[in-house]
Design an enzyme around this catalytic site. Sequence first.
Site, PDB file in Angstrom:
ATOM      1  N   GLU A 242     -14.000  -5.519   0.830  1.00  0.00           N
ATOM      2  CA  GLU A 242     -14.369  -4.238   0.206  1.00  0.00           C
ATOM      3  C   GLU A 242     -13.181  -3.825  -0.646  1.00  0.00           C
ATOM      4  OE1 GLU A 242     -17.140  -2.738   0.264  1.00  0.00           O
ATOM      5  OE2 GLU A 242     -18.202  -3.538   2.002  1.00  0.00           O
ATOM      6  N   CYS A 276     -12.410   4.879  -2.790  1.00  0.00           N
ATOM      7  CA  CYS A 276     -12.838   3.709  -3.556  1.00  0.00           C
ATOM      8  C   CYS A 276     -14.034   4.059  -4.435  1.00  0.00           C
ATOM      9  CB  CYS A 276     -13.175   2.560  -2.624  1.00  0.00           C
ATOM     10  SG  CYS A 276     -14.364   2.983  -1.344  1.00  0.00           S
TER      11      CYS A 276
HETATM   12  P1  NAD Z   1      -3.788  -2.737  -0.450  1.00  0.00           P
HETATM   13  O1  NAD Z   1      -4.621  -3.846  -0.926  1.00  0.00           O
HETATM   14  O2  NAD Z   1      -2.410  -2.585  -0.962  1.00  0.00           O
HETATM   15  O3  NAD Z   1      -3.617  -2.795   1.142  1.00  0.00           O
HETATM   16  C1  NAD Z   1      -4.716  -2.845   2.016  1.00  0.00           C
HETATM   17  C2  NAD Z   1      -4.278  -3.471   3.325  1.00  0.00           C
HETATM   18  O4  NAD Z   1      -3.956  -4.855   3.114  1.00  0.00           O
HETATM   19  C3  NAD Z   1      -3.048  -2.869   3.971  1.00  0.00           C
HETATM   20  O5  NAD Z   1      -3.247  -2.790   5.358  1.00  0.00           O
HETATM   21  C4  NAD Z   1      -1.958  -3.878   3.633  1.00  0.00           C
HETATM   22  O6  NAD Z   1      -0.867  -3.851   4.536  1.00  0.00           O
HETATM   23  C5  NAD Z   1      -2.723  -5.173   3.735  1.00  0.00           C
HETATM   24  N1  NAD Z   1      -2.137  -6.310   3.026  1.00  0.00           N
HETATM   25  C6  NAD Z   1      -1.149  -6.325   2.091  1.00  0.00           C
HETATM   26  N2  NAD Z   1      -0.924  -7.589   1.660  1.00  0.00           N
HETATM   27  C7  NAD Z   1      -1.775  -8.392   2.342  1.00  0.00           C
HETATM   28  C8  NAD Z   1      -2.043  -9.793   2.322  1.00  0.00           C
HETATM   29  N3  NAD Z   1      -1.367 -10.634   1.510  1.00  0.00           N
HETATM   30  N4  NAD Z   1      -3.013 -10.270   3.127  1.00  0.00           N
HETATM   31  C9  NAD Z   1      -3.722  -9.445   3.933  1.00  0.00           C
HETATM   32  N5  NAD Z   1      -3.504  -8.099   3.992  1.00  0.00           N
HETATM   33  C10 NAD Z   1      -2.554  -7.590   3.207  1.00  0.00           C
HETATM   34  O7  NAD Z   1      -4.675  -1.431  -0.692  1.00  0.00           O
HETATM   35  P2  NAD Z   1      -4.247   0.102  -0.550  1.00  0.00           P
HETATM   36  O8  NAD Z   1      -3.344   0.449  -1.677  1.00  0.00           O
HETATM   37  O9  NAD Z   1      -3.788   0.348   0.853  1.00  0.00           O
HETATM   38  O10 NAD Z   1      -5.669   0.823  -0.739  1.00  0.00           O
HETATM   39  C11 NAD Z   1      -6.191   1.266  -1.932  1.00  0.00           C
HETATM   40  C12 NAD Z   1      -7.231   0.312  -2.447  1.00  0.00           C
HETATM   41  O11 NAD Z   1      -8.269   0.132  -1.484  1.00  0.00           O
HETATM   42  C13 NAD Z   1      -7.942   0.795  -3.693  1.00  0.00           C
HETATM   43  O12 NAD Z   1      -8.070  -0.248  -4.607  1.00  0.00           O
HETATM   44  C14 NAD Z   1      -9.317   1.216  -3.190  1.00  0.00           C
HETATM   45  O13 NAD Z   1     -10.326   1.238  -4.158  1.00  0.00           O
HETATM   46  C15 NAD Z   1      -9.540   0.207  -2.139  1.00  0.00           C
HETATM   47  N6  NAD Z   1     -10.588   0.660  -1.205  1.00  0.00           N
HETATM   48  C16 NAD Z   1     -11.800   0.022  -1.205  1.00  0.00           C
HETATM   49  C17 NAD Z   1     -12.812   0.473  -0.373  1.00  0.00           C
HETATM   50  C18 NAD Z   1     -14.157  -0.195  -0.335  1.00  0.00           C
HETATM   51  O14 NAD Z   1     -14.885   0.002   0.633  1.00  0.00           O
HETATM   52  N7  NAD Z   1     -14.535  -0.968  -1.319  1.00  0.00           N
HETATM   53  C19 NAD Z   1     -12.588   1.570   0.456  1.00  0.00           C
HETATM   54  C20 NAD Z   1     -11.336   2.195   0.412  1.00  0.00           C
HETATM   55  C21 NAD Z   1     -10.336   1.714  -0.416  1.00  0.00           C
END
Ligand code: NAD
Length: 469
Positions: A242, A276
Amino acid sequence: MDKALHLLIDGRLVAGAGEMPVINPATGKAFALAPRADAAQLDTAVAAARRAFPGWAALSYADRRAFLERFADGVEARFEEFARLMTMEQGKPLDQARFEVGGTIAGLRYFAAQEIVSHVIRDTAQERITEHHSPLGVVAAITPWNFPLILLVVKLAPALITGNVVIAKPAPTTPLTTLLLGEVAADILPGGVFQTLADANDLGALLSTHAGVAHVSFTGSTATGKKVLSSTVDTLKRFTLELGGNDAALVLDDADVNKVAPAIFGAAMVNAGQVCLAAKRVYAPRALYDDLCAALGALARAAVVGEGLDQGSQIGPVQNAAQFAKLVDYLAEARQQGQIVAGGAPLDREGYFIAPTIVRDLPDDARLVREEQFGPVLPVLAYDDLGAAIEAINASEYGLGGTIWTGNPERGEQVAALIDSGTVWVNRHLDLPFDVAFGGAKQSGIGRQQGVEGLLEFTQAKIINMAKG
Ligand code: NAD
């Protein structure tokens, strides 16, 4: 400084290998220390999850349901503690935090009542062929910082009820509510069935590549989602992604500006725009453009921006320093390329506060229009031709959601069919019932959460084909 929370590993509440500060975005200062897990603790958690899996999977749906109901009761008993902690770590106004905690409890109870029933494909004198759905095993639930609890629960509850075990890894800037969920679970769920690992952004990749993990359920940015996708390849893990969005709010020429402006403003500014599915760009017909910009500007000026714990705050700070810096950048460009109708700058106070901002007259290729801003900064664009507006909306690499605003819902439904994204609302926004699957098109994701599809994601279809006699 508060440092009472622990990791939940193998049924025990334990300290991390290290500690890390948690910042209150309303002050920019640390208010708590969180445990920080290391790679050895991650291995311990995966091993414990694998030991717990067969026993949990062997329980009946009714037995697992009883556990999840008690889990929901446990969260409910600490409702206010969850809500206040969420506001402290995430920044959102307390009523929005309460709404999220309420949704978390409702989600646990909703999915607790679901069941994937085996299905007879053919049953004749000669043969019986049936389809079953087995749980996958260890699910890694990796979440972002905008909705730390509800985004976890739409993974956790469907995964658990279908017989999987879950390791939750929250975002590094919002670990506390997930850890509190672990503390509630510690007294209720069998050891290893649900575990929590807080990290400093260094364990996500280890978890998603770990050979002991069967499914990675990831919510976060598209950039990280792509890394997760490649990390599943070695062991052909299942995954749900997501990811990000750049949803458009499309106003049709029959819309009543006074009616739709507050709805669009809410769709863009809820959770300080860090959703999101937030409205991230508005397309309005030329004839309504000035009025809509003025109405949105008035709403932005009237919005009460403040600390989430202060009663009356409608818009809190953005969640972290990196996001704040990114928005300051977008604002600088917007001031140069467009016209600021309201806001346009950070607030002159401590914490990560951005004045709710409305920008008009930006070119289509401005970064604020093309990229996911994830903050209380909304570009409004004029269109002369509806077809061209739809084309501009669909030109995005994202395809998560979108809204149509119109005086004629049936016409809105027809236009919605032309928008290339996973969910399109007509005259409403963020309505996400648990029985309705949601997920992204294009680079906004792969897979679905919620609904029957969301449950099936955590299972493996299995055919049993028996010859009779
Ligand atoms: P991010 O991608 O930076 O981090 C998300 C999570 O991934 C964190 O827990 C982080 O520690 C972890 N992570 C970091 N590197 C990783 C790796 N290499 N492998 C696996 N996990 C890793 O996102 P963010 O800045 O925390 O969140 C904002 C983003 O999330 C926005 O783009 C938003 O649109 C999206 N989002 C999407 C939805 C949806 O349902 N589509 C819902 C909410 C937020």
